[in-house]
Design an enzyme around this catalytic site. Structure first.
Site, PDB file in Angstrom:
ATOM      1  N   MET A   1       0.850  -1.195   0.000  1.00 55.89           N
ATOM      2  CA  MET A   1       0.000   0.000   0.000  1.00 55.89           C
ATOM      3  C   MET A   1       0.887   1.248   0.000  1.00 55.89           C
ATOM      4  SD  MET A   1      -3.470  -0.877   1.973  1.00 55.89           S
ATOM      5  CE  MET A   1      -2.945  -0.579   3.622  1.00 55.89           C
TER       6      MET A   1
ATOM      7  N   GLN B   1     -10.071  -2.510   2.744  1.00 58.15           N
ATOM      8  CA  GLN B   1      -9.538  -3.025   4.005  1.00 58.15           C
ATOM      9  C   GLN B   1      -9.544  -1.996   5.129  1.00 58.15           C
ATOM     10  OE1 GLN B   1      -5.732  -4.052   1.877  1.00 58.15           O
ATOM     11  NE2 GLN B   1      -4.831  -3.641   3.859  1.00 58.15           N
TER      12      GLN B   1
ATOM     13  N   SER C   1       4.658   1.009   8.000  1.00 59.08           N
ATOM     14  CA  SER C   1       4.322   2.328   7.421  1.00 59.08           C
ATOM     15  C   SER C   1       3.727   3.212   8.509  1.00 59.08           C
ATOM     16  CB  SER C   1       3.331   2.178   6.282  1.00 59.08           C
ATOM     17  OG  SER C   1       3.839   1.283   5.338  1.00 59.08           O
ATOM     18  N   ARG C   2       3.119   2.581   9.524  1.00 61.91           N
ATOM     19  CA  ARG C   2       2.469   3.357  10.592  1.00 61.91           C
ATOM     20  C   ARG C   2       3.460   3.965  11.586  1.00 61.91           C
ATOM     21  NH1 ARG C   2      -1.886  -0.349   9.562  1.00 61.91           N
ATOM     22  NH2 ARG C   2      -3.771   0.872   9.187  1.00 61.91           N
TER      23      ARG C   2
ATOM     24  N   LYS D   1       5.465 -10.024   9.525  1.00 58.93           N
ATOM     25  CA  LYS D   1       4.980  -9.121  10.560  1.00 58.93           C
ATOM     26  C   LYS D   1       3.440  -9.150  10.578  1.00 58.93           C
ATOM     27  CE  LYS D   1       4.555  -4.426  11.850  1.00 58.93           C
ATOM     28  NZ  LYS D   1       3.365  -4.184  11.030  1.00 58.93           N
ATOM     29  N   ASP D   2       2.843  -9.212   9.377  1.00 53.74           N
ATOM     30  CA  ASP D   2       1.385  -9.341   9.287  1.00 53.74           C
ATOM     31  C   ASP D   2       1.061 -10.834   9.184  1.00 53.74           C
ATOM     32  OD1 ASP D   2       0.703  -6.505   9.159  1.00 53.74           O
ATOM     33  OD2 ASP D   2       1.824  -6.549   7.300  1.00 53.74           O
TER      34      ASP D   2
ATOM     35  N   VAL E   1      11.456  -7.314   9.502  1.00 51.27           N
ATOM     36  CA  VAL E   1      12.688  -6.509   9.563  1.00 51.27           C
ATOM     37  C   VAL E   1      12.520  -5.493  10.683  1.00 51.27           C
ATOM     38  CG1 VAL E   1      14.257  -5.022   8.268  1.00 51.27           C
ATOM     39  CG2 VAL E   1      12.976  -6.807   7.086  1.00 51.27           C
TER      40      VAL E   1
ATOM     41  N   HIS F   1       9.628  -3.571   3.247  1.00 49.31           N
ATOM     42  CA  HIS F   1       9.302  -3.815   1.836  1.00 49.31           C
ATOM     43  C   HIS F   1      10.580  -4.132   1.055  1.00 49.31           C
ATOM     44  CE1 HIS F   1       5.840  -1.057   2.946  1.00 49.31           C
ATOM     45  NE2 HIS F   1       5.217  -2.128   2.492  1.00 49.31           N
TER      46      HIS F   1
ATOM     47  N   GLY G   1       5.132 -10.050   4.219  1.00 47.06           N
ATOM     48  CA  GLY G   1       5.932  -9.993   5.439  1.00 47.06           C
ATOM     49  C   GLY G   1       5.299 -10.812   6.564  1.00 47.06           C
TER      50      GLY G   1
END
Ligand code: PAF
Length: 524
Positions: free
Chosen positions: A29, A60, A194-195, A157-158, A184, A36, A155
């Site tokens: 996104m 989403q 990104s947040r 992470k999600d 990472v 990324h 990733g």
């Protein structure tokens, strides 16, 4: 790098690149960061053409979340993609994707959506973000349909998103391979997101407590704590120390089904957290699993892989997966069934219905027993007839696909050493230790000549052997199926001037170093 804004543009570009190339796809996104970059780096190492999509997906976001405030930075993102040598950035407008520009609850009414298993979408983040994963599943399915990638990267992470996408691809037979990439982190341990740009410097410092909590639980796990309540309590205790945190959940779930786990079993467990730090919602997780290592040894022909792999396995007490025997067993079955080696369809049917077993021998004098569909073929697969046909049979796409799947099943518990040409890049990209075993052409030619002389051959011309090796390397590195490639995180071991024992010792020592690095520090 080329920026494309339309589906027609993208598809025309792909047609112009022709057949026979592998497409690696990284959906995003935007607001790209080092997380990324790692997905892109891996895609670039493992596929021929990397496409990054940048699309802030309205489906989403729910109305309570601010779609318009999500960071957008197309120009900067394109510059990063240029630096990371991405070939295509696909950044369509919502209208191009057939979407209205408002958040999911209303937008769902206007479009067909994909509904993943409710048990997977309503737990963890799904409990706090209604419609979110339905929106993710819908856009990812659309993007797969447009881009038609061979491999797509997400990733870890999600983790919930990754598990849902894996289920989606499996349940709908989407035919794209999904690869999860490790989270990472900044030096502080904070996972890139990104947040993070919403956090003030002070909040960023405080947010490092999230990973610290997870690490403490991991430490306890590695020292024997497998109970869910115990592990969760460790993380909660750490988070409670910051009174400004608003914890949404700390949970231990099954890595694939996302079901809550009472205890960590053989499949491992994902310890996942969602916390508000100020007004920013952060998520993080750790996959806790006690599996022995997977060692992947790849490299060109003649670098000494088979001998070394066998010895490394023996030295470390790990299983040696003889993938060559698997291809031979299947070739034997093809020949026995009277199927022509070029009859791809009949072979596809046969291979899909067959089951290969490799039963390790007791010691070096007792070879691995090879069975196919219950029949012992240990000796039968070594005949000249099988040797002659193994290459054309192994070159069939369906054969590789099915055998790679079986190899992954055999290796998933770890404790295995495997050699080949695409083990570290394709079969076990998550292997804990990857070795790229190589040697100069002249050294390999000398070794080959020694072998031939030992077999009683005369008049061997070194020059010709070198030429043969060079053209074999060229062929192996460029063949469309399972090409020889060094994984970006593989350690190169050049065997020039080294004995087999020296190479084995070197790999064993690399294993020990890596093992030490990944094992818990025992308290003094
Ligand atoms: O992880 C993301 O950035 C998004 O959820 C994805 C997968 C690109 C879908 O919009």
């Amino acid at each position: 790098m080329r920026l494309l804004r339309t589906i027609a543009g993208l598809q025309t570009y792909l047609e112009s690149r022709g057949e026979g190339i592998t497409v690696g796809f990284v959906p995003t996104m935007g607001a790209l960061h080092k997380g990324h970059a790692s997905l892109i780096e891996r895609a670039a190492a493992e596929t021929d053409l990397v496409i990054v999509s940048i699309f802030v997906n309205p489906l989403q976001f729910n109305p309570a979340e601010d779609l318009s405030k999500y960071p957008r930075a197309l120009q900067a993102d394109c510059q990063l993609c240029e630096d990371w040598r991405v070939e295509i950035v696909f950044a369509p407008a919502p209208e191009e994707m057939g979407m209205v520009t408002h958040a999911s609850t209303a937008a769902f009414a206007d479009t067909t959506t994909v509904l993943p298993p409710v048990a997977m979408t309503e737990c963890l983040c799904g409990a706090f973000r209604p419609g979110h994963f339905q929106g993710v599943a819908t856009i990812v399915t659309k993007l797969f349909e447009i881009v038609k990638p061979h491999v797509s990267y997400f990733g870890e992470k999600d983790w919930q998103q990754l598990a849902i996408i894996r289920a989606l691809v499996k349940d709908l037979n989407l035919g794209v391979e999904i690869r999860g990439c490790p989270t990472v982190r900044e030096i502080s341990g904070l996972a890139y997101s990104s947040r993070n740009q919403y956090l003030t410097p002070e909040e960023k410092g405080r947010a490092t407590r999230i990973y610290r909590g997870l690490q403490k639980a991991q430490e306890a796990f590695l020292h024997g704590e497998t109970n869910s309540a115990g592990l969760i309590a460790i993380v909660e205790r750490e988070l409670q120390q910051d009174r400004g945190f608003k914890v949404q959940y700390v949970q231990l779930v099954h890595p694939e089904t996302l079901e809550p786990l009472p205890d960590i079993g053989v499949a491992g467990g994902v310890l996942a957290v969602a916390v508000y730090v100020g007004s920013t919602r952060l998520i993080d997780n750790l996959f806790l699993r006690q599996r022995q290592f997977i060692i992947a040894i790849d490299g060109p022909a003649g670098a000494g892989k088979s001998t070394v792999t066998r010895l490394v396995a023996r030295e470390l007490g790990l299983m040696y997966l003889d993938t060559g025997a698997m291809y031979r067993a299947l070739t034997w079955l093809v020949l026995r069934s009277g199927i022509h080696v070029d009859d791809e369809i009949a072979i596809a049917e046969l291979v899909s219905l067959s089951r290969i077993e490799l039963i390790p021998g007791q010691d070096e004098t007792d070879p691995t027993t090879v069975k196919i569909n219950g029949e012992d073929v240990t000796l039968a697969i070594r005949t000249p007839e099988v040797t002659k046909s193994v290459s054309p049979v192994s070159a069939q796409k369906c054969v590789r696909r099915v055998l790679v799947k079986q190899q992954r099943q055999l290796g998933q518990g770890g404790g295995i050493v495997m050699e080949g040409r695409d083990i570290g890049t394709n079969v076990f990209p998550e292997a804990e230790l990857k070795i790229f075993l190589t040697a100069s052409v002249s050294e390999r030619a000398k070794r080959r000549s020694r072998d031939l002389i030992a077999q009683g051959r005369q008049n061997i011309r070194l020059e010709q052997l070198e030429k043969d090796i060079q053209s074999r390397d060229e062929f192996d590195s460029h063949r469309p199926l399972a090409p020889l490639k060094k994984a970006f995180d593989a350690i190169e071991v050049n065997t020039d001037g080294l004995t087999v024992a020296e190479v084995t010792a070197k790999i064993v020592s690399l294993y020990q170093q890596r093992h030490q690095l990944l094992s818990p520090k025992t308290s003094p």
